[in-house]
Design a protein around this motif. Structure first.
Motif, PDB file in Angstrom:
ATOM      1  N   ILE A 123       0.837  -1.201   0.000  1.00 30.83           N
ATOM      2  CA  ILE A 123       0.000   0.000   0.000  1.00 30.83           C
ATOM      3  C   ILE A 123       0.871   1.250   0.000  1.00 30.83           C
ATOM      4  O   ILE A 123       0.595   2.209  -0.738  1.00 30.83           O
ATOM      5  CB  ILE A 123      -0.975  -0.025   1.195  1.00 30.83           C
ATOM      6  CG1 ILE A 123      -2.032  -1.114   0.974  1.00 30.83           C
ATOM      7  CG2 ILE A 123      -1.626   1.339   1.405  1.00 30.83           C
ATOM      8  CD1 ILE A 123      -2.905  -1.410   2.178  1.00 30.83           C
ATOM      9  N   LEU A 124       1.937   1.254   0.790  1.00 28.26           N
ATOM     10  CA  LEU A 124       2.854   2.403   0.791  1.00 28.26           C
ATOM     11  C   LEU A 124       3.535   2.571  -0.562  1.00 28.26           C
ATOM     12  O   LEU A 124       3.742   3.693  -1.020  1.00 28.26           O
ATOM     13  CB  LEU A 124       3.892   2.261   1.905  1.00 28.26           C
ATOM     14  CG  LEU A 124       3.354   2.386   3.329  1.00 28.26           C
ATOM     15  CD1 LEU A 124       4.471   2.142   4.343  1.00 28.26           C
ATOM     16  CD2 LEU A 124       2.698   3.747   3.555  1.00 28.26           C
ATOM     17  N   LYS A 125       3.863   1.458  -1.209  1.00 30.17           N
ATOM     18  CA  LYS A 125       4.435   1.545  -2.552  1.00 30.17           C
ATOM     19  C   LYS A 125       3.452   2.228  -3.496  1.00 30.17           C
ATOM     20  O   LYS A 125       3.831   3.090  -4.284  1.00 30.17           O
ATOM     21  CB  LYS A 125       4.800   0.158  -3.086  1.00 30.17           C
ATOM     22  CG  LYS A 125       6.078  -0.411  -2.492  1.00 30.17           C
ATOM     23  CD  LYS A 125       6.382  -1.798  -3.009  1.00 30.17           C
ATOM     24  CE  LYS A 125       6.740  -1.830  -4.448  1.00 30.17           C
ATOM     25  NZ  LYS A 125       8.132  -1.654  -4.777  1.00 30.17           N
ATOM     26  N   ALA A 126       2.184   1.862  -3.396  1.00 27.93           N
ATOM     27  CA  ALA A 126       1.166   2.485  -4.245  1.00 27.93           C
ATOM     28  C   ALA A 126       1.021   3.975  -3.925  1.00 27.93           C
ATOM     29  O   ALA A 126       0.798   4.787  -4.822  1.00 27.93           O
ATOM     30  CB  ALA A 126      -0.170   1.770  -4.077  1.00 27.93           C
ATOM     31  N   LEU A 127       1.176   4.334  -2.668  1.00 26.02           N
ATOM     32  CA  LEU A 127       1.024   5.720  -2.242  1.00 26.02           C
ATOM     33  C   LEU A 127       2.172   6.604  -2.730  1.00 26.02           C
ATOM     34  O   LEU A 127       1.946   7.754  -3.121  1.00 26.02           O
ATOM     35  CB  LEU A 127       0.922   5.781  -0.718  1.00 26.02           C
ATOM     36  CG  LEU A 127       0.683   7.143  -0.088  1.00 26.02           C
ATOM     37  CD1 LEU A 127      -0.630   7.756  -0.568  1.00 26.02           C
ATOM     38  CD2 LEU A 127       0.685   7.026   1.432  1.00 26.02           C
ATOM     39  N   TYR A 128       3.384   6.078  -2.727  1.00 23.77           N
ATOM     40  CA  TYR A 128       4.562   6.911  -2.982  1.00 23.77           C
ATOM     41  C   TYR A 128       5.268   6.687  -4.323  1.00 23.77           C
ATOM     42  O   TYR A 128       5.965   7.588  -4.801  1.00 23.77           O
ATOM     43  CB  TYR A 128       5.602   6.683  -1.872  1.00 23.77           C
ATOM     44  CG  TYR A 128       5.200   7.238  -0.541  1.00 23.77           C
ATOM     45  CD1 TYR A 128       5.176   8.605  -0.309  1.00 23.77           C
ATOM     46  CD2 TYR A 128       4.856   6.401   0.512  1.00 23.77           C
ATOM     47  CE1 TYR A 128       4.826   9.124   0.926  1.00 23.77           C
ATOM     48  CE2 TYR A 128       4.510   6.905   1.756  1.00 23.77           C
ATOM     49  CZ  TYR A 128       4.497   8.274   1.954  1.00 23.77           C
ATOM     50  OH  TYR A 128       4.152   8.772   3.180  1.00 23.77           O
ATOM     51  N   THR A 129       5.163   5.524  -4.902  1.00 22.16           N
ATOM     52  CA  THR A 129       5.964   5.214  -6.082  1.00 22.16           C
ATOM     53  C   THR A 129       5.617   6.114  -7.256  1.00 22.16           C
ATOM     54  O   THR A 129       4.455   6.320  -7.578  1.00 22.16           O
ATOM     55  CB  THR A 129       5.811   3.727  -6.469  1.00 22.16           C
ATOM     56  OG1 THR A 129       6.363   2.941  -5.412  1.00 22.16           O
ATOM     57  CG2 THR A 129       6.554   3.398  -7.756  1.00 22.16           C
TER      58      THR A 129
END
Length: 136
Positions: free
Chosen positions: A82-88
């Motif tokens: 989820i963090l990857k989706a938020l920041y990538t």
């Protein structure tokens, strides 16, 4: 200021009924994430403050932020996804401006994670922001 990938996750969560379905979705997201190479699981990439083992390896390309991440806990792997989706793919200077708490609250994560998991999630966000600030 969320990415389209995060908006897609938020939309999916809107359609899920109860927390158990959302919990399964978080785990599913973690399972779908490519594994982090073992060579990157070193003390320098380990995130402190997490109950489980967590690694985050930032990758800055053409001024855009990304990272590889992994955990030995399936729910935490999902949180990393989820963090990857938020920041990538955000411009590196935009990463610290993301209100991660507000975005994650849209998924209902703030009220359903244990205190330990919440603290670990905060530690991952701090690590991501620090990496972006160093690269900016």
């Amino acid at each position: 200021m969320a990415t389209q990938a995060f908006e897609d996750i938020a939309e999916t969560f809107d359609f899920l009924g109860d927390w158990e379905e959302r919990y399964r979705e978080v785990i599913s997201l973690g399972k779908a994430m490519p594994p982090m190479p073992e060579a990157l699981k070193v003390p320098a990439t380990k995130v402190t403050g997490c109950a489980s083992q967590v690694w985050i390896h930032p990758e800055i390309r053409d001024g855009r932020f990304g990272f590889q991440g992994d955990s030995d806990a399936s729910i935490v792997r999902g949180l990393i996804a989820i963090l990857k989706a938020l920041y990538t793919d955000l411009p590196v200077q935009e990463v610290p401006k993301v209100d991660a708490a507000a975005e994650l609250a849209r998924l209902g994560l703030d009220s359903h994670l244990s205190a330990q998991r919440s603290n670990g999630l905060k530690s991952m966000i701090v690590r991501i922001r620090e990496a972006a600030q160093e690269a900016a």
